[in-house]
Motif scaffolding. Structure first.
Motif, PDB file in Angstrom:
ATOM      1  N   ASN A   1      -1.894   2.939  -2.092  1.00  0.00           N
ATOM      2  CA  ASN A   1      -3.444   2.412  -1.975  1.00  0.00           C
ATOM      3  C   ASN A   1      -3.803   2.892  -0.618  1.00  0.00           C
ATOM      4  O   ASN A   1      -3.793   2.136   0.227  1.00  0.00           O
ATOM      5  CB  ASN A   1      -3.514   1.048  -2.551  1.00  0.00           C
ATOM      6  CG  ASN A   1      -4.956   0.628  -2.684  1.00  0.00           C
ATOM      7  OD1 ASN A   1      -6.033   1.450  -1.936  1.00  0.00           O
ATOM      8  ND2 ASN A   1      -5.289  -0.280  -3.532  1.00  0.00           N
TER       9      ASN A   1
ATOM     10  N   CYS B   1       0.969  -1.192   0.062  1.00  0.00           N
ATOM     11  CA  CYS B   1       0.081   0.110  -0.059  1.00  0.00           C
ATOM     12  C   CYS B   1       0.934   1.413  -0.004  1.00  0.00           C
ATOM     13  O   CYS B   1       0.285   2.302   0.146  1.00  0.00           O
ATOM     14  CB  CYS B   1      -1.058   0.049   1.209  1.00  0.00           C
ATOM     15  SG  CYS B   1      -2.238  -1.410   1.300  1.00  0.00           S
TER      16      CYS B   1
ATOM     17  N   ILE C   1      -9.498  -8.959   0.947  1.00  0.00           N
ATOM     18  CA  ILE C   1      -8.952  -7.567   0.659  1.00  0.00           C
ATOM     19  C   ILE C   1      -7.931  -6.956  -0.536  1.00  0.00           C
ATOM     20  O   ILE C   1      -7.907  -6.011  -0.921  1.00  0.00           O
ATOM     21  CB  ILE C   1      -8.283  -7.168   2.172  1.00  0.00           C
ATOM     22  CG1 ILE C   1      -9.418  -7.323   3.390  1.00  0.00           C
ATOM     23  CG2 ILE C   1      -7.355  -6.009   2.446  1.00  0.00           C
ATOM     24  CD1 ILE C   1      -8.459  -7.290   4.803  1.00  0.00           C
ATOM     25  N   GLN C   2      -7.396  -8.222  -0.412  1.00  0.00           N
ATOM     26  CA  GLN C   2      -6.119  -7.958  -1.530  1.00  0.00           C
ATOM     27  C   GLN C   2      -6.778  -8.022  -3.044  1.00  0.00           C
ATOM     28  O   GLN C   2      -6.357  -7.404  -3.762  1.00  0.00           O
ATOM     29  CB  GLN C   2      -5.340  -9.387  -1.472  1.00  0.00           C
ATOM     30  CG  GLN C   2      -4.015  -9.298  -2.355  1.00  0.00           C
ATOM     31  CD  GLN C   2      -3.084 -10.554  -2.299  1.00  0.00           C
ATOM     32  OE1 GLN C   2      -3.114 -11.345  -1.256  1.00  0.00           O
ATOM     33  NE2 GLN C   2      -2.173 -10.671  -3.019  1.00  0.00           N
TER      34      GLN C   2
ATOM     35  N   ALA D   1      -9.798  -6.642  -3.762  1.00  0.00           N
ATOM     36  CA  ALA D   1     -10.523  -5.721  -3.877  1.00  0.00           C
ATOM     37  C   ALA D   1     -10.044  -4.684  -4.940  1.00  0.00           C
ATOM     38  O   ALA D   1      -9.066  -4.229  -5.122  1.00  0.00           O
ATOM     39  CB  ALA D   1     -10.882  -4.698  -2.652  1.00  0.00           C
TER      40      ALA D   1
ATOM     41  N   GLU E   1      -6.889   3.390   0.554  1.00  0.00           N
ATOM     42  CA  GLU E   1      -7.966   2.912   1.017  1.00  0.00           C
ATOM     43  C   GLU E   1      -7.823   1.346   1.496  1.00  0.00           C
ATOM     44  O   GLU E   1      -8.312   0.788   2.649  1.00  0.00           O
ATOM     45  CB  GLU E   1      -9.196   2.684  -0.200  1.00  0.00           C
ATOM     46  CG  GLU E   1     -10.193   1.943   0.136  1.00  0.00           C
ATOM     47  CD  GLU E   1     -11.205   2.543   1.200  1.00  0.00           C
ATOM     48  OE1 GLU E   1     -12.181   1.997   1.767  1.00  0.00           O
ATOM     49  OE2 GLU E   1     -10.952   3.875   1.590  1.00  0.00           O
ATOM     50  N   LYS E   2      -6.863   0.810   0.771  1.00  0.00           N
ATOM     51  CA  LYS E   2      -6.430  -0.668   1.365  1.00  0.00           C
ATOM     52  C   LYS E   2      -5.763  -0.550   2.524  1.00  0.00           C
ATOM     53  O   LYS E   2      -5.760  -1.315   3.271  1.00  0.00           O
ATOM     54  CB  LYS E   2      -5.692  -1.253   0.217  1.00  0.00           C
ATOM     55  CG  LYS E   2      -5.489  -2.874   0.481  1.00  0.00           C
ATOM     56  CD  LYS E   2      -4.898  -3.751  -0.680  1.00  0.00           C
ATOM     57  CE  LYS E   2      -5.648  -3.775  -2.085  1.00  0.00           C
ATOM     58  NZ  LYS E   2      -4.895  -4.602  -2.809  1.00  0.00           N
TER      59      LYS E   2
END
Length: 431
Positions: free
Chosen positions: A92, A38, A125-126, A128, A94-95
């Protein structure tokens, strides 16, 4: 190569806390490498791995870089080591927010689950998808760079040309990323497209409207979407926590992006005969200028935050923080004759303090709020002018611009460090 995480355990239905050290360690490592992907710094990755390891009755020792993690987990009489790596790096937010929430809730919500269920949660999660397509990210870059060029002193002509150039350039970069083309080629091509587009739009406006040639100086704004804000800021934060490997790797990565972008921009400028001249005076009163800086700072930070895949709530929150912090920085320089580096420190400090308050309220990661808020403070114009003049063998002038840029860049993470030091007990100490 893709890692088959669920194959590390013989009994997939065993509760994670009662599994063997190999299976428990794989969960710790997977969370760490997902956090690293991320774009967050080593300190945050290590903290997340330690939090999960304690819940699983493990002791974890990790060595973290820009794209790799070397770690060992210890149990009574056993240990397990892994070396994990990423094929690329990026941002990222959001992640990152979802993963931090997962880690905070791990003991209460997930520690009773089976190994299979834990990895299914992490798979979700990964896998998404991002919030925005390359076209939307292109629009976000257009908004950010148009706002950025106004804050640098440009007018509506520079803003229109930068809007179209940056939007098309970042869209091209996103499309190249979807096809997994190398980062350097994506940076070079997107900068070239942005500057050429600026030229074409500028010449098109000249055909229908009498525009003087000095408005061409705004072409720098069209390429500012490539500023590596996250690696620049996290590198200094990692160095401040003595994560030397991660800090130096991130700094080298940020410098590489900056050098590639500025050299490509310099070559295109030579071909089309663009020069980074001073902007034409806007003729605005100090009060009007301050009132316009607030929305310009908001939309600049909002656009950069969307480029980092922030949700709308997170992007708007970052924009509000950036509007206050960046406007304060600019006003300090204009009205109180405070040097730009000191003003940058004050702006970053305010951004860090506000982000800490927001973090305590809704849990948004500080780094996801602060970095977009101060990316707009990074002196991309100074860096480009430095490289441009050095390329023309005007070494003294180029070194002066680069020195000014370096001082401001050094004071930005220092402001964040002080804010974090004041309001985060864990950050103040080492254990």
């Amino acid at each position: 190569m893709t890692i088959p995480w669920q194959d590390f355990a013989v009994d997939q239905d065993a509760q994670i806390k009662h599994a063997r050290v190999k299976a428990r360690s794989s969960v710790v490592g997977r969370i760490g490498i997902m956090m690293l992907s991320c774009g967050t710094g080593a300190w945050r990755v290590r903290d997340a791995m330690n939090t999960v390891a304690r819940v699983l009755d493990l002791i974890c020792s990790a060595d973290i870089g820009l794209t790799t993690i070397n770690y060992t987990c210890f149990d009574e009489g056993h240990s397990y080591s892994q070396i994990l790596s990423l094929p690329n790096t990026g941002v990222n937010t959001e992640k990152l927010f979802v993963l931090e929430t997962f880690v905070k809730q791990f003991e209460k919500k997930y520690s009773h689950l089976s190994i299979k269920e834990i990895h299914q949660k992490l798979d979700k999660i990964q896998q998404a998808p991002g919030h925005y397509s390359p076209a939307i990210k292109g629009l976000a870059a257009a908004i950010a760079c148009a706002s950025f060029i106004f804050l640098l002193g440009g007018g509506w002509i520079e803003m229109i040309c930068s809007f179209i150039g940056a939007g098309l350039g970042n869209w091209i970069r996103g499309e190249m990323g979807k096809h997994k083309l190398t980062m350097i080629s994506a940076i070079a091509v997107s900068v070239a497209v942005a500057e050429i587009t600026y030229l074409l739009v500028f010449k098109g406006l000249q055909l229908v409207y009498p525009i003087s040639g000095n408005h061409e100086a705004g072409y720098i704004g069209a390429m500012l979407f490539v500023i590596p804000g996250f690696p620049f800021i996290t590198s200094f934060l990692d160095l401040s926590k003595l994560d030397m490997r991660s800090g130096l790797e991130r700094l080298a990565y940020a410098l590489m992006i900056t050098i590639v972008a500025t050299l490509c921009g310099w070559l295109i400028a030579l071909i089309v005969n663009f020069q980074p001249e001073n902007f034409a005076a806007l003729g605005l009163s100090p009060l009007v200028l301050m009132l316009l800086r607030l929305p310009a700072s908001f939309f600049g930070v909002y656009g950069f935050s969307m480029m980092f895949n922030s949700s709308q709530r997170l992007a708007i929150t970052s924009g509000l923080i950036g509007a206050v912090a960046n406007t304060l920085r600019l006003e300090l320089v204009d009205f109180h004759t405070i040097p730009a580096p000191a003003a940058a420190f004050c702006g970053a400090l305010v951004a860090g303090l506000l982000a800490s308050i927001v973090n305590r309220t809704n849990g948004f990661p500080r780094i996801s709020l602060t970095v977009p808020s101060i990316v707009i403070m990074i002196p991309g114009l100074y860096i480009y002018r430095g490289i441009y003049n050095i390329g023309l063998n005007q070494i003294g002038t180029g070194a002066l611009w680069l020195t000014r840029a370096a001082l401001i860049i050094l004071f930005l993470p220092l402001g964040l460090f002080v804010a974090r030091y004041l309001l985060d007990k864990e950050w103040r100490h080492f254990d």
